[in-house]
Design a protein around this motif. Structure first.
Motif, PDB file in Angstrom:
ATOM      1  N   PHE A 182       0.787  -1.170   0.132  1.00  0.00           N
ATOM      2  CA  PHE A 182      -0.320   0.140   0.093  1.00  0.00           C
ATOM      3  C   PHE A 182       0.198   0.889  -0.130  1.00  0.00           C
ATOM      4  N   ASP A 183       0.067   2.187  -0.532  1.00  0.00           N
ATOM      5  CA  ASP A 183       1.083   3.682  -0.609  1.00  0.00           C
ATOM      6  C   ASP A 183       0.416   3.916   0.727  1.00  0.00           C
ATOM      7  N   CYS A 184       1.211   5.283   1.668  1.00  0.00           N
ATOM      8  CA  CYS A 184       1.023   5.458   2.702  1.00  0.00           C
ATOM      9  C   CYS A 184       0.969   7.401   2.621  1.00  0.00           C
ATOM     10  N   LEU A 185      -0.161   8.230   2.743  1.00  0.00           N
ATOM     11  CA  LEU A 185      -0.321   9.543   2.704  1.00  0.00           C
ATOM     12  C   LEU A 185      -0.201  10.082   4.097  1.00  0.00           C
ATOM     13  N   LEU A 186       0.604  10.986   5.135  1.00  0.00           N
ATOM     14  CA  LEU A 186       0.089  11.032   6.171  1.00  0.00           C
ATOM     15  C   LEU A 186      -1.507  12.758   6.078  1.00  0.00           C
ATOM     16  N   LYS A 187      -1.459  12.847   7.055  1.00  0.00           N
ATOM     17  CA  LYS A 187      -2.043  13.413   7.430  1.00  0.00           C
ATOM     18  C   LYS A 187      -1.710  15.233   7.603  1.00  0.00           C
ATOM     19  N   PRO A 188      -2.615  16.601   7.130  1.00  0.00           N
ATOM     20  CA  PRO A 188      -3.211  17.116   6.705  1.00  0.00           C
ATOM     21  C   PRO A 188      -2.190  16.552   5.081  1.00  0.00           C
ATOM     22  N   LEU A 189      -3.569  16.168   4.407  1.00  0.00           N
ATOM     23  CA  LEU A 189      -3.295  15.684   2.941  1.00  0.00           C
ATOM     24  C   LEU A 189      -2.677  17.143   2.934  1.00  0.00           C
ATOM     25  N   LYS A 190      -2.223  16.633   1.305  1.00  0.00           N
ATOM     26  CA  LYS A 190      -1.635  17.962   0.688  1.00  0.00           C
ATOM     27  C   LYS A 190      -2.038  17.314  -1.176  1.00  0.00           C
ATOM     28  N   PRO A 191      -3.365  18.147  -1.373  1.00  0.00           N
ATOM     29  CA  PRO A 191      -3.798  17.517  -2.732  1.00  0.00           C
ATOM     30  C   PRO A 191      -2.892  17.240  -3.979  1.00  0.00           C
ATOM     31  N   LEU A 192      -2.156  18.641  -3.881  1.00  0.00           N
ATOM     32  CA  LEU A 192      -1.064  17.770  -5.416  1.00  0.00           C
ATOM     33  C   LEU A 192      -0.127  16.390  -4.901  1.00  0.00           C
ATOM     34  N   ARG A 193       0.358  16.117  -3.927  1.00  0.00           N
ATOM     35  CA  ARG A 193       0.700  15.027  -3.632  1.00  0.00           C
ATOM     36  C   ARG A 193      -0.027  14.003  -4.034  1.00  0.00           C
ATOM     37  N   LEU A 194      -1.508  13.800  -4.179  1.00  0.00           N
ATOM     38  CA  LEU A 194      -2.445  12.800  -3.777  1.00  0.00           C
ATOM     39  C   LEU A 194      -2.754  12.972  -5.353  1.00  0.00           C
ATOM     40  N   ARG A 195      -3.339  13.752  -5.521  1.00  0.00           N
ATOM     41  CA  ARG A 195      -3.285  13.984  -7.567  1.00  0.00           C
ATOM     42  C   ARG A 195      -1.892  13.223  -8.385  1.00  0.00           C
ATOM     43  N   MET A 196      -0.610  13.428  -7.984  1.00  0.00           N
ATOM     44  CA  MET A 196      -0.266  12.760  -8.366  1.00  0.00           C
ATOM     45  C   MET A 196      -0.391  11.625  -8.074  1.00  0.00           C
ATOM     46  N   LEU A 197      -0.133  10.796  -6.941  1.00  0.00           N
ATOM     47  CA  LEU A 197       0.067   9.571  -7.598  1.00  0.00           C
ATOM     48  C   LEU A 197      -1.496   8.893  -7.766  1.00  0.00           C
ATOM     49  N   LEU A 198      -2.288   9.097  -7.850  1.00  0.00           N
ATOM     50  CA  LEU A 198      -3.624   8.542  -8.282  1.00  0.00           C
ATOM     51  C   LEU A 198      -2.944   9.049  -9.419  1.00  0.00           C
ATOM     52  N   LEU A 199      -2.543   9.629 -10.312  1.00  0.00           N
ATOM     53  CA  LEU A 199      -2.493   9.845 -11.528  1.00  0.00           C
ATOM     54  C   LEU A 199      -1.271   8.591 -12.078  1.00  0.00           C
ATOM     55  N   GLN A 200       0.504   8.321 -11.048  1.00  0.00           N
ATOM     56  CA  GLN A 200       0.946   7.396 -11.103  1.00  0.00           C
ATOM     57  C   GLN A 200      -0.256   6.173 -11.349  1.00  0.00           C
ATOM     58  N   ARG A 201      -0.448   5.696  -9.951  1.00  0.00           N
ATOM     59  CA  ARG A 201      -1.151   4.718  -9.907  1.00  0.00           C
ATOM     60  C   ARG A 201      -2.358   4.135 -11.065  1.00  0.00           C
ATOM     61  N   LEU A 202      -3.280   4.899 -11.152  1.00  0.00           N
ATOM     62  CA  LEU A 202      -3.946   5.205 -12.315  1.00  0.00           C
ATOM     63  C   LEU A 202      -3.557   4.450 -13.813  1.00  0.00           C
ATOM     64  N   ALA A 203      -2.477   5.376 -13.633  1.00  0.00           N
ATOM     65  CA  ALA A 203      -1.901   5.318 -15.014  1.00  0.00           C
ATOM     66  C   ALA A 203      -0.920   3.845 -15.112  1.00  0.00           C
ATOM     67  N   SER A 204      -1.269   3.180 -13.987  1.00  0.00           N
ATOM     68  CA  SER A 204      -0.111   1.411 -14.366  1.00  0.00           C
ATOM     69  C   SER A 204      -1.602   0.822 -14.272  1.00  0.00           C
ATOM     70  N   VAL A 205      -2.730   0.537 -14.227  1.00  0.00           N
ATOM     71  CA  VAL A 205      -3.300   0.038 -13.496  1.00  0.00           C
ATOM     72  C   VAL A 205      -4.485  -0.231 -15.013  1.00  0.00           C
ATOM     73  N   ARG A 206      -3.735   1.004 -15.374  1.00  0.00           N
ATOM     74  CA  ARG A 206      -5.108   1.063 -16.884  1.00  0.00           C
ATOM     75  C   ARG A 206      -3.641   0.732 -18.050  1.00  0.00           C
ATOM     76  N   ALA A 207      -1.927   0.356 -17.972  1.00  0.00           N
ATOM     77  CA  ALA A 207      -1.401  -0.194 -18.884  1.00  0.00           C
ATOM     78  C   ALA A 207      -1.520  -2.042 -18.389  1.00  0.00           C
ATOM     79  N   GLU A 208      -1.774  -1.764 -17.146  1.00  0.00           N
ATOM     80  CA  GLU A 208      -1.969  -3.313 -17.238  1.00  0.00           C
ATOM     81  C   GLU A 208      -3.264  -4.165 -18.048  1.00  0.00           C
ATOM     82  N   ARG A 209      -3.997  -3.040 -17.814  1.00  0.00           N
ATOM     83  CA  ARG A 209      -5.214  -3.428 -18.282  1.00  0.00           C
ATOM     84  C   ARG A 209      -5.386  -3.186 -20.256  1.00  0.00           C
ATOM     85  N   GLY A 210      -4.525  -2.673 -21.010  1.00  0.00           N
ATOM     86  CA  GLY A 210      -4.127  -2.003 -21.923  1.00  0.00           C
ATOM     87  C   GLY A 210      -4.958  -1.952 -22.401  1.00  0.00           C
TER      88      GLY A 210
END
Length: 442
Positions: A414-442
């Motif tokens: 699992f990834d781990c983010l600390l509170k108070p949450l940094k929205p920019l950090r969350l956005r970048m992490l979501l982009l990275q993880r979702l890109a990996s998911v889409r790449a695996e699904r082809g």
């Protein structure tokens, strides 16, 4: 009768002998008198020694009680940090979501002022919590290998915007080098460097970059500010010490930032360096060891997607589990603004009832879920969900800095983010993880 006479005779002899001995003694008195005086002094010394020992014992007890009270205070502040940060985290999510909207200029300025005020509160509270954790010995490092740009890309993007608002230019030199450290604690150090650089630089530029050294990767933050006299270069790392030449009138710092940096670097065993001359700016750096060869090879096998700042939306279905209603609403507002389909719930059972039509692409889950809605923590709940959805990316969100918790989350992947949450950090992490998911699904 004869016995009494003999006793009297002996007494006379004894008295005569005593008189002769005293008559032949040194100036200052008779030996028997001196002996009695010595015995008296010895008794006084014994009494005063006992009194001193009793006083010392009382002082030790008072010191122990004071240390226990201070330790209890710091442990209390560290322990309640989650409850202190929850409403602040929700407010930051709402303001960030508002900033994503197309607002009239007056409203946008008001939202910006609220966001800056919340950042001030976050910085002050975060500093107090950090120093309390350090004093109580609750902050332990959790070292793991990661790429330097995984940390620095986020900070560069965040502080580039802050520098631009202040009329400064931030230059960033990225590095793909694998290093080994506690990512959260190292981020705290570099954030302090960048914040100070922006705070004390009136015009010019800020540099964030890396240098390869034999002992590790040197992460550098330089500025074109007023510089620091050599006589003050050690003092600024002490608590509540500030140079007093900040040009930001809104600055509410406590003078603890560099003191925390000094403690964290010592805890991580990462050497600090400061190079500065008055009128020629300052350069702060921290030396981070390279990761081991086997770990480097393992990490290079799966390169992480790069962040695309021009992406208009993120997309994807995001499940959010948090027992705080305000947090759920704030996350939903923020994520919907990023083009995500969002399903929120307070517990596993609740999300089972509403998430069947939208299987998740990623899960965001709070660690502290121990209330009437859920008796398990976030990691246990995420493990159950991943059994149903193999390979589901999970982001654990928590105010708990416990190293054992981070190790447990990392062991589960699992990834781990600390509170108070940094929205920019969350956005970048979501982009990275979702890109990996889409790449695996082809």
């Amino acid at each position: 009768m004869a016995l009494e006479q003999e006793n009297l005779r002996l007494r006379r002899i004894c008295a005569s002998l005593i008189e002769r001995v005293e008559a032949g003694s040194t100036v200052g008195g008779a030996p028997y008198a001196a002996f009695e005086h010595t015995v008296l002094l010895a008794e006084q010394v014994r009494e005063r020694t006992e009194a001193l020992q009793q006083t010392l014992l009382e002082l030790h007890q008072a010191k122990a009680e004071a240390e226990a009270a201070n330790h209890s205070k710091t442990r209390f502040l560290a322990a309640v940090s989650h409850d202190l940060l929850q409403p602040l985290n929700a407010a930051r999510l709402f303001t960030c979501a508002l900033e994503e909207h197309d607002l009239p200029d007056p409203s946008r300025r008001l939202v910006g002022n609220v966001a800056r005020s919340l950042k001030d509160v976050e910085a002050l509270l975060g500093t107090l919590v950090d120093i309390s954790r350090l004093d109580a010995g609750l902050l332990k490092p959790d070292k793991a290998p990661f790429r330097a740009n995984e940390l620095l890309d986020v900070l560069a993007e965040e502080y580039r915007q802050m520098a631009s608002v202040c009329g400064l230019t931030l230059r960033y030199v990225a590095s793909q080098e694998m290093i080994e450290s506690d990512l959260a604690l190292l981020a705290r150090v570099v954030r302090n460097f960048l914040s100070n650089a922006i705070r004390y630089t009136q015009q010019g530029r800020i540099l964030l970059g890396c240098r390869h050294r034999p002992g590790g990767l040197e992460i550098v933050v330089g500025d074109t500010g007023p510089g620091i006299e050599e006589a003050h270069q050690q003092a600024i790392f002490q608590e509540f010490r500030r140079l007093g030449n900040s040009v930001d009138e809104r600055d509410r710092g406590l003078g603890l930032g560099l003191a925390i940096v000094d403690r964290i670097s010592a805890m991580l065993e990462h050497p600090l360096r400061l190079v500065s001359r008055p009128g020629h700016g300052a350069l702060f750096s921290i030396l981070v060891p390279y990761a081991g060869a086997t770990r480097v090879a393992a990490n290079r096998a799966e390169p992480k997607p790069r962040y695309d700042s021009a992406a208009p939306s993120i997309g994807g279905t995001v499940w959010v589990i948090d027992n705080d209603r305000a947090i759920r609403e704030g996350m939903e507002a923020l994520l919907c603004g990023w083009g995500c389909r969002v399903v929120t719930a307070a517990s596993l059972g609740e999300i089972d009832g509403q998430g069947r039509e939208s299987p998740p692409d990623i899960l965001l889950i709070d660690y502290h879920l121990s209330d009437m809605a859920c008796a398990e923590d976030g990691i246990a709940v995420a493990v159950k969900l991943r059994q149903r959805c193999p390979g589901l990316p999970v982001v654990l969100i928590t105010a708990n800095h416990d190293a054992a918790l981070k190790v447990r989350a990392r062991r589960e992947g699992f990834d781990c983010l600390l509170k108070p949450l940094k929205p920019l950090r969350l956005r970048m992490l979501l982009l990275q993880r979702l890109a990996s998911v889409r790449a695996e699904r082809g």
